[in-house]
Design an enzyme around this catalytic site. Structure first.
Site, PDB file in Angstrom:
ATOM      1  CD  GLN A  88      -2.437  -1.320   2.710  1.00  0.00           C
ATOM      2  OE1 GLN A  88      -3.561  -0.882   2.937  1.00  0.00           O
ATOM      3  NE2 GLN A  88      -1.699  -1.891   3.650  1.00  0.00           N
ATOM      4  CG  ASN A  89       4.192   1.234   2.188  1.00  0.00           C
ATOM      5  OD1 ASN A  89       3.172   1.513   2.805  1.00  0.00           O
ATOM      6  ND2 ASN A  89       5.154   0.481   2.695  1.00  0.00           N
ATOM      7  CB  VAL A  90       3.151   6.026  -2.686  1.00  0.00           C
ATOM      8  CG1 VAL A  90       1.695   5.606  -2.773  1.00  0.00           C
ATOM      9  CG2 VAL A  90       3.361   7.061  -1.586  1.00  0.00           C
ATOM     10  CB  CYS A 121       2.633   2.438 -25.279  1.00  0.00           C
ATOM     11  SG  CYS A 121       3.922   3.310 -24.376  1.00  0.00           S
ATOM     12  CG  HIS A 172      -2.819   2.745  -1.965  1.00  0.00           C
ATOM     13  ND1 HIS A 172      -2.720   2.676  -0.586  1.00  0.00           N
ATOM     14  CD2 HIS A 172      -3.981   2.106  -2.280  1.00  0.00           C
ATOM     15  CE1 HIS A 172      -3.765   2.038  -0.094  1.00  0.00           C
ATOM     16  NE2 HIS A 172      -4.545   1.676  -1.111  1.00  0.00           N
TER      17      HIS A 172
END
Length: 470
Positions: free
Chosen positions: A114-116, A145, A134
């Site tokens: 869930q980390n960015v 593309c 996320h």
């Protein structure tokens, strides 16, 4: 998580339960649970790991719902907490690197995050074995593309908006978009489908450092239960899924995973971060004076001229053997040097690259040979091979700062030489064998936790031996 990311999110009053007190298992109970988890992982046929912000707090990145989390402090009216180092310089934790070793050993089959913060990819988890539900603050995607571009800088937008760059495929050229979700955005189907598939196949879903509150992501681990799989939760706070778990461990994630690796007899190797930059030499043709050449030297990002090089603070330029060419210090990006010099003999330009805060070394030196007449052939090495060489050398030397040429491209009219360099900018060991004055306080605390865990394990083994004797 990124503090910039938290500030860019749309306002939402209901962010779930925040600020719950942290719970710690007693040392003896914690050791028993670590050993139990290690045995479960050893017997596992399809291990899936589900991660949240709690695995990155030891990297200097605040979580959201902890006692000092971003949303906890915001609800108290205290604003966004300060990170201990620049977001783009965060280094993987013990847990991140351990997961890579479990994947290499064939034990870990898939990671759902869930980390960015991009630390799973930076640590070495293969992209095809990772679902970033996320998004990723350091990744752009082409909507046409579907090509992905992993950056060394944080992308300026969130919410799947257009950025200032385009797809580098000449047949495409579409405007790129960021990949980070805002509150109202749906989870990406590609990531979600892969995550659901592996959770259904899993005999263990190991949830690390997540409050399991954000839907629909938090329900993914439950899918393993249908075919007899088990859920294990490692988190300092209670979660809504605790009653579904076969094992709940209240301990620091790094401490638990380091203990598991110890029992599995798997080593957590040092991690070396390697960054890329480009030096572009351009020679301009002069019709009036053939003895002299006008030229520029540009140090830039490999991600395009509009992108900055976040890990370089300034560049000191000197010219050995050419006293008439004055030394200069370049302080602002883009780093461009403009000169005019005799082209009757080759020239050497000496660059001292001073690194930004958060790097593990202060500088590195690059010597750039310039020949105004000869044109060298194009040169291209495998980037992964170069990266391995740099990492091996950095570990052997117990320091970073080494650099190697990855690629050189030549073009004419005007004459231009573009050289891509790889440089080791950070290094950290997870057993205390290497040291760096630039390690964050969070990293130091992480090492302390690992050493304390080892002491606790020795004490527990001694206690077991005494019990057997009596």
């Amino acid at each position: 998580m990124s503090l910039g990311y938290a500030e860019k999110l749309s306002y939402r009053e209901d962010v779930g339960t925040v600020g719950m007190s942290e719970i710690f298992d007693p040392p003896d109970a914690l050791q028993q649970k670590i050993e139990q988890l290690a045995m479960m992982i050893h017997k596992s046929k399809h291990l899936v790991v589900f991660t949240g912000a709690g695995i990155s707090t030891s990297c200097g990145i605040p979580d959201f719902r902890g006692p000092k989390g971003i949303w906890t402090l915001q609800r108290e009216g205290k604003g966004v907490p300060e990170a201990s180092l620049p977001f783009d310089r965060a280094m993987p934790s013990i847990t991140h690197v351990a997961l890579v070793e479990l994947e290499k050993a064939g034990i870990l089959k898939f990671v759902i995050s869930q980390n960015v913060d991009s630390l799973h990819l930076r640590s070495g988890i293969p992209r095809e074995k990772l679902a970033e539900l996320h998004g990723n603050s350091f990744m752009e995607i082409c909507p046409k593309c579907r090509a992905e571009y992993l950056r060394d800088f944080e992308v300026e937008t969130i919410g799947l908006k257009e950025t200032s760059r385009r797809c580098s495929d000449v047949k495409c050229g579409a405007k790129l978009k960021d990949t980070v979700l805002d509150w109202e955005d749906a989870l990406p189907p590609k990531e979600m489908n892969a995550a659901e598939k592996h959770c259904r196949m899993a005999d263990i879903v190991l949830c690390l450092g997540t409050s399991l509150q954000i839907t629909p992501a938090c329900n993914l681990p439950l899918k393993c239960l249908r075919l007899g799989g088990k859920i294990v939760i490692v988190n300092l706070q209670q979660t809504p899924k605790d009653n579904k778990a076969s094992l709940v461990i209240r301990g620091l994630v790094d401490k638990v995973i380091a203990g598991v690796m110890h029992y599995l007899n798997l080593r957590i190797p040092p991690h070396v971060r390697v960054d890329l930059f480009e030096i572009i030499f351009t020679q301009f043709h002069r019709t009036s004076e053939k003895k002299y050449a006008k030229w520029t030297l540009r140090v830039s990002s490999v991600h395009g001229e509009r992108a900055q090089v976040p890990f370089i603070k300034s560049i000191e330029v000197s010219f050995p053997g050419r006293p008439k060419l004055k030394e200069v210090v370049l302080h602002q990006q883009p780093f461009v040097l403009k000169r005019e010099s005799l082209k009757t003999s080759p020239l050497k330009v000496f660059l001292k690259l001073n690194f930004s805060d958060g790097c593990g070394c202060q500088c590195t030196n690059i010597e750039v040979p310039i020949n105004f007449r000869a044109s060298l052939d194009n040169f291209n090495q495998d980037k992964n091979t170069v990266t391995r060489k740099l990492r091996d050398t950095a570990i052997q030397d117990q320091r970073c700062g080494q650099s190697l040429v990855v690629e050189k491209r030549i073009q004419s009219n005007p004459k231009r030489e573009m050289t891509v360099y790889a440089v080791a900018t950070n290094m950290v060991s997870y057993d205390g064998s290497l040291s760096s004055p630039h390690l964050s306080e969070a990293r130091t605390e992480s090492k302390y936790n690992l050493l304390k865990m080892q002491d606790d394990m020795i004490a527990a083994e001694v206690l077991v031996k005494k019990q057997k004797i009596h």
